[in-house]
Design a protein around this motif. Sequence first.
Motif, PDB file in Angstrom:
ATOM      1  N   ALA A 190      25.260 -50.851 -26.319  1.00 25.21           N
ATOM      2  CA  ALA A 190      24.794 -49.469 -26.251  1.00 25.21           C
ATOM      3  C   ALA A 190      23.277 -49.403 -26.375  1.00 25.21           C
ATOM      4  N   LYS A 191      22.714 -50.126 -27.339  1.00 23.39           N
ATOM      5  CA  LYS A 191      21.264 -50.093 -27.517  1.00 23.39           C
ATOM      6  C   LYS A 191      20.570 -50.669 -26.286  1.00 23.39           C
ATOM      7  N   LEU A 192      21.082 -51.775 -25.765  1.00 23.36           N
ATOM      8  CA  LEU A 192      20.513 -52.384 -24.568  1.00 23.36           C
ATOM      9  C   LEU A 192      20.575 -51.429 -23.382  1.00 23.36           C
ATOM     10  N   PHE A 193      21.765 -50.917 -23.097  1.00 23.24           N
ATOM     11  CA  PHE A 193      21.952 -50.098 -21.897  1.00 23.24           C
ATOM     12  C   PHE A 193      21.229 -48.762 -22.022  1.00 23.24           C
ATOM     13  N   CYS A 194      21.300 -48.140 -23.189  1.00 26.52           N
ATOM     14  CA  CYS A 194      20.650 -46.837 -23.353  1.00 26.52           C
ATOM     15  C   CYS A 194      19.132 -46.948 -23.267  1.00 26.52           C
ATOM     16  N   SER A 195      18.560 -47.980 -23.867  1.00 18.98           N
ATOM     17  CA  SER A 195      17.106 -48.100 -23.827  1.00 18.98           C
ATOM     18  C   SER A 195      16.611 -48.422 -22.421  1.00 18.98           C
ATOM     19  N   GLU A 196      17.303 -49.331 -21.727  1.00 21.79           N
ATOM     20  CA  GLU A 196      16.899 -49.672 -20.369  1.00 21.79           C
ATOM     21  C   GLU A 196      17.111 -48.495 -19.423  1.00 21.79           C
ATOM     22  N   THR A 197      18.225 -47.789 -19.598  1.00 21.97           N
ATOM     23  CA  THR A 197      18.529 -46.647 -18.733  1.00 21.97           C
ATOM     24  C   THR A 197      17.559 -45.495 -18.970  1.00 21.97           C
ATOM     25  N   ALA A 198      17.280 -45.192 -20.226  1.00 19.36           N
ATOM     26  CA  ALA A 198      16.371 -44.085 -20.534  1.00 19.36           C
ATOM     27  C   ALA A 198      15.001 -44.340 -19.934  1.00 19.36           C
ATOM     28  N   PHE A 199      14.550 -45.595 -19.974  1.00 21.83           N
ATOM     29  CA  PHE A 199      13.246 -45.897 -19.384  1.00 21.83           C
ATOM     30  C   PHE A 199      13.279 -45.739 -17.865  1.00 21.83           C
ATOM     31  N   ARG A 200      14.370 -46.173 -17.219  1.00 24.54           N
ATOM     32  CA  ARG A 200      14.467 -45.988 -15.770  1.00 24.54           C
ATOM     33  C   ARG A 200      14.434 -44.508 -15.398  1.00 24.54           C
ATOM     34  N   ILE A 201      15.078 -43.688 -16.209  1.00 28.82           N
ATOM     35  CA  ILE A 201      15.063 -42.248 -15.959  1.00 28.82           C
ATOM     36  C   ILE A 201      13.650 -41.700 -16.083  1.00 28.82           C
ATOM     37  N   ALA A 202      12.928 -42.140 -17.114  1.00 25.89           N
ATOM     38  CA  ALA A 202      11.540 -41.690 -17.283  1.00 25.89           C
ATOM     39  C   ALA A 202      10.667 -42.172 -16.132  1.00 25.89           C
ATOM     40  N   ASP A 203      10.921 -43.390 -15.674  1.00 21.05           N
ATOM     41  CA  ASP A 203      10.151 -43.927 -14.560  1.00 21.05           C
ATOM     42  C   ASP A 203      10.366 -43.069 -13.305  1.00 21.05           C
ATOM     43  N   ARG A 204      11.597 -42.714 -13.022  1.00 20.16           N
ATOM     44  CA  ARG A 204      11.863 -41.859 -11.863  1.00 20.16           C
ATOM     45  C   ARG A 204      11.282 -40.467 -12.067  1.00 20.16           C
TER      46      ARG A 204
END
Length: 406
Positions: free
Chosen positions: A342-356
């Motif tokens: 969860a920590k891995l996926f949420c942190s990586e995903t949240a950053f991708r969302i911010a990048d977009r």
Amino acid sequence: MDATTTPAPQRSSTAAAPFEGSEAARAFIARVEAFIHDELQPLVAEHGISYESGAPRPLLEEVWRRSRDQGFYGITLPKNLGGAGFSVLDHCLIKEAIYATGSPLAAHVLGELSGPPRVGALAKYATPDQMARFILPVARAEKAICFAITEPEAGSDAGAVQTRAERVGDEFVLNGTKRFISGSPFCDMAVVIASTSDDPARRETTAFFVERDRPGFRVESGYKTLAGQSGTGNIILTDCRIPAANLIGEQGKGLALALGRITVNRLLHCPAMLGLARLALQDSIAHATRRRQFGQPIGAFQAVQHMLADMATELAAARALMLSVARILDAGGEARADTSMAKLFCSETAFRIADRAVQVHGGEGIVQGSRVEFLFRLLRMYRVLTGTSEIQRNTIARELLGDALR
């Protein structure tokens, strides 16, 4: 939004969706959102607080007291200390909603940097004297505390701490440096993890309460993180003498004590990330509707639509994983690998969302002071904070391979 504007907190956009938590959590979220909107946002506007400028200690004390008086500040404490007794699932939903308001003071509503979440797990180890001097003042929003483990040579390998605590009669003498300690610039005390081993080859860590006003305790602050915030600092301990009564639990059990709730705590960083990612998505939708190019809103272009669709889909997937792991923990599961996932996926995903989100905003997204630009920097940090993505992958792999690695 220009570089000097602090956006008003937004109410949750998921109100129309089925609520996954308890009725008590639903009511709590409604009250805490109103508190942030009606009480904290006026403070933000009055004092010119932004995401990066932060708030001075006297104002933080006011926020802590107001939150305490509303019954928010101590919800993470054990019930016998005034905690609310929420499930892990409810706690995730509450924290997500707080961060999704967009308030620069979100981290202080529950006292995450310096309040009850830092001491709740220690209450069962504390002596009556320690309860009176350390735990209860923090629970009552009278004192601020930080947790000091990280050192120049001890980060992911927390057991490698070099700070020494030497027993001298009825005291311990502490020497060493703690680095990048959240909340240390405005702390009144710290939980310090130090080595008490008399053999350099043998690891033995012990936890201590250390008051800031003791001679030999110094905080170095003033540097800023990637996100421009200055809520972290270094703690320098130079012949700092504390009474032996400040030792927490058993000698040699400090790291186990510090990491005792790491599984739950690892998950509880996820709602902050996802609340912030939701802000990035909301801002992007609003911008795609408002911004016009070639005679129409940019949201009419398929390229922008696909970015928004990917952002929403990945946010939903990360959120589903977070809530699934919360249910496992509430059911009594250990979930070591699951919380790391969860920590891995949420942190990586949240950053991708911010990048977009930056991409959707175009030129506005790369101007310092715009919210998505700040979220991009802040969410990048979460891939490092509280255990890097690589450490999470190590944990997941160990749990999958088990004895094959031994």
